[in-house]
Write a protein that holds these residues in place. Structure first.
Motif, PDB file in Angstrom:
ATOM      1  N   MET A   1       0.850  -1.174   0.000  1.00 20.91           N
ATOM      2  CA  MET A   1       0.000   0.000   0.000  1.00 20.91           C
ATOM      3  C   MET A   1       0.895   1.236   0.000  1.00 20.91           C
ATOM      4  O   MET A   1       1.592   1.500   0.960  1.00 20.91           O
ATOM      5  N   ASP A   2       0.911   1.975  -1.112  1.00 20.33           N
ATOM      6  CA  ASP A   2       1.720   3.190  -1.202  1.00 20.33           C
ATOM      7  C   ASP A   2       0.906   4.457  -1.036  1.00 20.33           C
ATOM      8  O   ASP A   2       1.453   5.527  -0.884  1.00 20.33           O
ATOM      9  N   ALA A   3      -0.413   4.342  -1.083  1.00 22.09           N
ATOM     10  CA  ALA A   3      -1.276   5.509  -0.932  1.00 22.09           C
ATOM     11  C   ALA A   3      -1.318   5.935   0.533  1.00 22.09           C
ATOM     12  O   ALA A   3      -1.043   5.149   1.441  1.00 22.09           O
ATOM     13  N   ILE A   4      -1.658   7.191   0.733  1.00 26.48           N
ATOM     14  CA  ILE A   4      -1.831   7.706   2.094  1.00 26.48           C
ATOM     15  C   ILE A   4      -2.934   6.884   2.766  1.00 26.48           C
ATOM     16  O   ILE A   4      -4.022   6.754   2.211  1.00 26.48           O
ATOM     17  N   PRO A   5      -2.676   6.305   3.947  1.00 28.31           N
ATOM     18  CA  PRO A   5      -3.688   5.450   4.588  1.00 28.31           C
ATOM     19  C   PRO A   5      -4.873   6.264   5.118  1.00 28.31           C
ATOM     20  O   PRO A   5      -4.700   7.361   5.643  1.00 28.31           O
ATOM     21  N   THR A   6      -6.049   5.695   4.978  1.00 26.85           N
ATOM     22  CA  THR A   6      -7.256   6.319   5.506  1.00 26.85           C
ATOM     23  C   THR A   6      -7.557   5.724   6.881  1.00 26.85           C
ATOM     24  O   THR A   6      -7.064   4.632   7.210  1.00 26.85           O
ATOM     25  N   ARG A 125       3.257   5.446   7.500  1.00 25.09           N
ATOM     26  CA  ARG A 125       3.987   6.350   6.601  1.00 25.09           C
ATOM     27  C   ARG A 125       5.492   6.107   6.666  1.00 25.09           C
ATOM     28  O   ARG A 125       6.168   6.141   5.630  1.00 25.09           O
ATOM     29  N   LEU A 126       6.032   5.840   7.847  1.00 26.67           N
ATOM     30  CA  LEU A 126       7.462   5.521   7.943  1.00 26.67           C
ATOM     31  C   LEU A 126       7.780   4.249   7.155  1.00 26.67           C
ATOM     32  O   LEU A 126       8.777   4.195   6.425  1.00 26.67           O
ATOM     33  N   LEU A 127       6.933   3.246   7.298  1.00 26.58           N
ATOM     34  CA  LEU A 127       7.163   1.990   6.572  1.00 26.58           C
ATOM     35  C   LEU A 127       6.995   2.165   5.061  1.00 26.58           C
ATOM     36  O   LEU A 127       7.629   1.460   4.282  1.00 26.58           O
ATOM     37  N   GLU A 129       7.774   4.994   3.416  1.00 30.76           N
ATOM     38  CA  GLU A 129       8.825   5.881   2.908  1.00 30.76           C
ATOM     39  C   GLU A 129      10.239   5.320   3.010  1.00 30.76           C
ATOM     40  O   GLU A 129      11.136   5.792   2.319  1.00 30.76           O
ATOM     41  N   PHE A 130      10.435   4.328   3.882  1.00 29.48           N
ATOM     42  CA  PHE A 130      11.789   3.822   4.093  1.00 29.48           C
ATOM     43  C   PHE A 130      11.862   2.328   3.830  1.00 29.48           C
ATOM     44  O   PHE A 130      10.978   1.569   4.253  1.00 29.48           O
ATOM     45  N   ASP A 131      12.918   1.916   3.126  1.00 38.48           N
ATOM     46  CA  ASP A 131      13.144   0.491   2.872  1.00 38.48           C
ATOM     47  C   ASP A 131      13.523  -0.238   4.150  1.00 38.48           C
ATOM     48  O   ASP A 131      13.143  -1.380   4.362  1.00 38.48           O
ATOM     49  N   SER A 132      14.305   0.450   4.973  1.00 32.84           N
ATOM     50  CA  SER A 132      14.697  -0.192   6.227  1.00 32.84           C
ATOM     51  C   SER A 132      14.923   0.869   7.297  1.00 32.84           C
ATOM     52  O   SER A 132      15.241   2.015   6.997  1.00 32.84           O
ATOM     53  N   ILE A 133      14.707   0.436   8.524  1.00 31.24           N
ATOM     54  CA  ILE A 133      15.010   1.257   9.690  1.00 31.24           C
ATOM     55  C   ILE A 133      15.858   0.372  10.583  1.00 31.24           C
ATOM     56  O   ILE A 133      15.390  -0.645  11.094  1.00 31.24           O
ATOM     57  N   GLU A 134      17.115   0.729  10.721  1.00 27.62           N
ATOM     58  CA  GLU A 134      18.068  -0.100  11.464  1.00 27.62           C
ATOM     59  C   GLU A 134      18.347   0.521  12.826  1.00 27.62           C
ATOM     60  O   GLU A 134      18.720   1.687  12.924  1.00 27.62           O
TER      61      GLU A 134
END
Length: 169
Positions: A1-6, A125-127, A129-134
């Motif tokens: 899901m790439d759209a802004i979540p509702t 939104r973080l998930l 926009e970013f491939d990974s969060i380390e």
């Protein structure tokens, strides 16, 4: 899901909701809470050497309680109360007063629903926009130190939590 979540989409993400509930249980932003008794009362527990006896509270008496301690209480949460486990919410249904993410009663946070959606929205939104969060560790350690919590009126991490964010290409 790439759209802004509702809001409707967020409501359907059970794992996300469980993750937020468990995080607020383990790392509640309010460490301590203070209340003044309006009238004389008898609390059913809290007195005696084991804290299981009734206790008298007089009108005007200030009561300080630990929200963080309550939400990690093994008697109400279970033997694994100190373990972060979003799956517990698939079966654990806390009794009234055992889980206080936004307080309870007449002083319950009026923005609780909005606040929960804000947290869920930001995580999605973080998930997106970013491939990974380390996770890089705590305050410059080697990444193996256990997180320590600083308890004041508000609860917070004792040292900075460091992360690297890798943007999507």
């Amino acid at each position: 899901m790439d759209a802004i979540p509702t809001p409707d989409q967020l409501r359907k993400l059970d794992l996300l909701a469980n993750t937020v509930k468990e995080s607020m249980r383990m790392y509640h932003p309010l460490g301590l809470n203070i209340r003044e008794a309006r009238t004389d009362a008898i609390l059913p527990v809290g007195g005696g050497p084991a804290g299981k006896d009734a206790i008298s509270v007089s009108a005007g008496q200030m009561i300080v309680y630990s929200v963080a301690g309550l939400q990690r209480n093994k008697a109400t949460v279970g033997a694994d109360a100190n373990v972060w486990d979003p799956a517990r919410w698939d079966t654990w249904k806390p009794k009234y007063g055992d889980y206080l993410p936004f307080s309870i009663g007449p002083r319950q946070c009026p923005g609780r629903v909005f606040g929960r959606f804000q947290i869920q929205y930001i995580l999605v939104r973080l998930l997106q926009e970013f491939d990974s969060i380390e996770w890089c560790g705590l305050g410059g350690d080697d990444g193996t130190e256990e997180m320590k919590i600083k308890v004041e009126l508000n609860l917070k991490c004792a040292v900075p939590v460091l992360c690297n964010f890798t943007a999507r290409c």
